[in-house]
Write a protein that holds these residues in place. Structure first.
Motif, mmCIF file in Angstrom:
data_model
loop_
_atom_site.group_PDB
_atom_site.id
_atom_site.type_symbol
_atom_site.label_atom_id
_atom_site.label_comp_id
_atom_site.label_asym_id
_atom_site.label_seq_id
_atom_site.Cartn_x
_atom_site.Cartn_y
_atom_site.Cartn_z
ATOM 1 N N ASP A 214 4.821 6.814 9.326
ATOM 2 C CA ASP A 214 5.255 5.411 9.322
ATOM 3 C C ASP A 214 4.336 4.558 8.450
ATOM 4 N N LEU A 215 3.035 4.792 8.569
ATOM 5 C CA LEU A 215 2.069 3.987 7.813
ATOM 6 C C LEU A 215 2.211 4.209 6.310
ATOM 7 N N VAL A 216 2.239 5.474 5.884
ATOM 8 C CA VAL A 216 2.244 5.724 4.432
ATOM 9 C C VAL A 216 3.555 5.292 3.782
ATOM 10 N N ASN A 217 4.618 5.186 4.575
ATOM 11 C CA ASN A 217 5.906 4.813 3.991
ATOM 12 C C ASN A 217 6.256 3.334 4.125
ATOM 13 N N THR A 218 5.471 2.583 4.885
ATOM 14 C CA THR A 218 5.828 1.174 5.110
ATOM 15 C C THR A 218 4.735 0.176 4.715
ATOM 16 N N LEU A 219 3.477 0.560 4.770
ATOM 17 C CA LEU A 219 2.419 -0.395 4.454
ATOM 18 C C LEU A 219 2.388 -0.701 2.961
ATOM 19 N N SER A 220 1.904 -1.874 2.631
ATOM 20 C CA SER A 220 1.775 -2.248 1.216
ATOM 21 C C SER A 220 0.650 -1.463 0.558
ATOM 22 N N GLU A 221 0.634 -1.480 -0.752
ATOM 23 C CA GLU A 221 -0.429 -0.795 -1.491
ATOM 24 C C GLU A 221 -1.803 -1.335 -1.104
ATOM 25 N N ALA A 222 -1.909 -2.649 -0.958
ATOM 26 C CA ALA A 222 -3.198 -3.251 -0.595
ATOM 27 C C ALA A 222 -3.627 -2.831 0.806
ATOM 28 N N GLU A 223 -2.675 -2.779 1.741
ATOM 29 C CA GLU A 223 -3.007 -2.374 3.108
ATOM 30 C C GLU A 223 -3.456 -0.923 3.162
ATOM 31 N N LEU A 224 -2.774 -0.058 2.429
ATOM 32 C CA LEU A 224 -3.163 1.349 2.382
ATOM 33 C C LEU A 224 -4.544 1.521 1.765
ATOM 34 N N ALA A 225 -4.792 0.809 0.671
ATOM 35 C CA ALA A 225 -6.098 0.901 0.018
ATOM 36 C C ALA A 225 -7.210 0.442 0.950
ATOM 37 N N ASP A 226 -6.939 -0.620 1.709
ATOM 38 C CA ASP A 226 -7.941 -1.134 2.646
ATOM 39 C C ASP A 226 -8.256 -0.115 3.739
ATOM 40 N N ILE A 227 -7.219 0.516 4.279
ATOM 41 C CA ILE A 227 -7.422 1.530 5.324
ATOM 42 C C ILE A 227 -8.227 2.700 4.784
ATOM 43 N N ILE A 228 -7.855 3.201 3.612
ATOM 44 C CA ILE A 228 -8.523 4.383 3.047
ATOM 45 C C ILE A 228 -9.971 4.065 2.680
ATOM 46 N N PHE A 229 -10.210 2.843 2.191
ATOM 47 C CA PHE A 229 -11.585 2.473 1.826
ATOM 48 C C PHE A 229 -12.434 2.200 3.067
ATOM 49 N N VAL B 43 2.274 4.902 -3.123
ATOM 50 C CA VAL B 43 3.392 3.975 -3.338
ATOM 51 C C VAL B 43 4.332 4.508 -4.420
ATOM 52 N N ARG B 44 3.779 5.066 -5.503
ATOM 53 C CA ARG B 44 4.620 5.648 -6.558
ATOM 54 C C ARG B 44 5.464 6.799 -6.000
ATOM 55 N N ALA B 45 4.830 7.648 -5.216
ATOM 56 C CA ALA B 45 5.530 8.825 -4.689
ATOM 57 C C ALA B 45 6.646 8.435 -3.733
ATOM 58 N N ARG B 46 6.394 7.461 -2.876
ATOM 59 C CA ARG B 46 7.411 7.112 -1.877
ATOM 60 C C ARG B 46 8.582 6.363 -2.495
ATOM 61 N N GLU B 47 8.416 5.831 -3.709
ATOM 62 C CA GLU B 47 9.538 5.204 -4.397
ATOM 63 C C GLU B 47 10.592 6.234 -4.789
ATOM 64 N N GLN B 48 10.144 7.492 -4.959
ATOM 65 C CA GLN B 48 11.057 8.583 -5.299
ATOM 66 C C GLN B 48 11.713 9.173 -4.057
ATOM 67 N N ALA B 49 10.893 9.350 -2.997
ATOM 68 C CA ALA B 49 11.393 9.906 -1.730
ATOM 69 C C ALA B 49 10.347 9.663 -0.655
ATOM 70 N N PRO B 50 10.764 9.535 0.609
ATOM 71 C CA PRO B 50 9.782 9.319 1.680
ATOM 72 C C PRO B 50 8.761 10.452 1.745
ATOM 73 N N ILE B 51 7.529 10.104 2.124
ATOM 74 C CA ILE B 51 6.463 11.099 2.314
ATOM 75 C C ILE B 51 6.522 11.537 3.768
ATOM 76 N N GLU B 52 6.829 12.807 4.007
ATOM 77 C CA GLU B 52 7.115 13.252 5.368
ATOM 78 C C GLU B 52 6.182 14.329 5.894
ATOM 79 N N THR B 53 5.450 15.021 5.014
ATOM 80 C CA THR B 53 4.624 16.136 5.484
ATOM 81 C C THR B 53 3.169 15.988 5.035
#
Length: 311
Positions: free
Chosen positions: A135-150, A166-176
């Protein structure tokens, strides 16, 4: 799969609790029940409340501990320790144990989605409830994801990784887990891939902490555990990375601090007294032998504080 967790600093932790046979104790992270069973073996008329948020742990450890009449087992988060204990008639206890982080079982069970070593659904929920890592990797904004990872992964490549997600999920959801691990690997510089082992390690740690709210729950659990202690009771906490250890260290230092008046004051006017004293001046680290036998132990630290009587 059997719920197995190899406790780190096992003997040191149990000994540090200075268990009294008639005492009352809380294991805030029951897991596979190893620590709980060791405490129960030392009790006669005492009681042990064991808490875990993982339904798999509740089932497996429940079977392991069922033969001990002193054992009470409740599903929940250790942040709720105070209300759980009081509901069991335990207003004050002689010792509290918290073994923080993900268990060996959770890491080694592919379908739980904690590890980048297995291809599995991207989950990471310790309680198996609420929002998942997917849910997080497919819905959070790029800035939110970067903040969590940092913030939670302390990864200097956080912005690159967030952009890659964000680039990858634009093609298809990240599921695994395998999808995410490959995205991270492709997002970081080659020098990072060569120097730091698998580049997904920090991202997976960060997402796990975010999914489970681990650092906030840790702060709440520390407060709840220390508040429940009788004078002379001990709180023992095992951590596995610097973010956790820093929180535990700083909180224990605050409890041990006395007067906070400016140094140029002739007498104390604040009246602050230390609430506790450290059992070990510095956190205990595992022995080289233990690290050799269990590489996951290498970053572990045990910190213990004893509550002082208050006038």
């Amino acid at each position: 799969m059997e719920f197995h967790h190899k406790p780190v600093l096992f003997e040191e932790t149990i000994e540090s609790l200075a268990i009294r046979p008639e005492g009352s104790y809380i294991d805030g992270t029951m897991g596979g029940g190893g620590h709980s069973e060791a405490i129960l073996k030392r009790l006669t008329t005492g009681r042990l409340l064991s808490i875990d948020q993982d339904p798999d742990a509740m089932k497996a450890a429940g079977e392991r501990l069922a033969g001990y009449p002193q054992s009470i087992r409740v599903q929940g988060n250790f942040a709720q320790m105070g209300e759980i204990a009081r509901a069991q008639g335990m207003d004050q206890v002689d010792g509290v144990l918290m073994d923080i982080g993900v268990s060996s079982y959770q890491l080694d069970t592919p379908e739980r989605g904690f590890s980048y070593h297995h291809d599995a659904p991207l989950d990471m929920r310790m309680s198996q409830q609420g929002a998942s890592a997917k849910d997080l990797v497919n819905t959070l904004s790029e800035a939110e994801l970067a903040d969590i990872i940092f913030r939670y992964g302390e990864d200097k490549s956080a912005r690159r990784i967030a952009q890659g997600i964000v680039r990858a999920r634009e093609q298809a959801p990240i599921e695994t887990t395998a999808q995410l691990a490959e995205i991270v690997k492709e997002s970081v510089p080659a020098a990072v891939r060569r120097a730091e082992g698998h580049p997904a390690r920090k991202t997976f740690q960060a997402l796990r902490i975010a999914v489970n709210g681990e650092l906030d729950r840790l702060r709440e659990g520390l407060e709840a555990g220390f508040e429940l202690l009788k004078p002379g009771g001990r709180l023992a906490v095992i951590t596995f990375h610097s973010l956790e250890d820093r929180i535990v260290k700083q909180q224990m230092q605050q409890w041990c601090q006395g007067c906070i008046c400016p140094k140029d004051f002739p007498v104390c006017v604040c009246g602050r007294k230390p609430q506790g004293k450290l059992v070990y001046k510095k956190g205990l680290a595992p022995s080289p032998k233990e690290v050799e036998e269990n590489p996951r132990a290498r970053s572990a630290r045990l910190r213990v504080i004893e509550k002082l009587p208050q006038e």
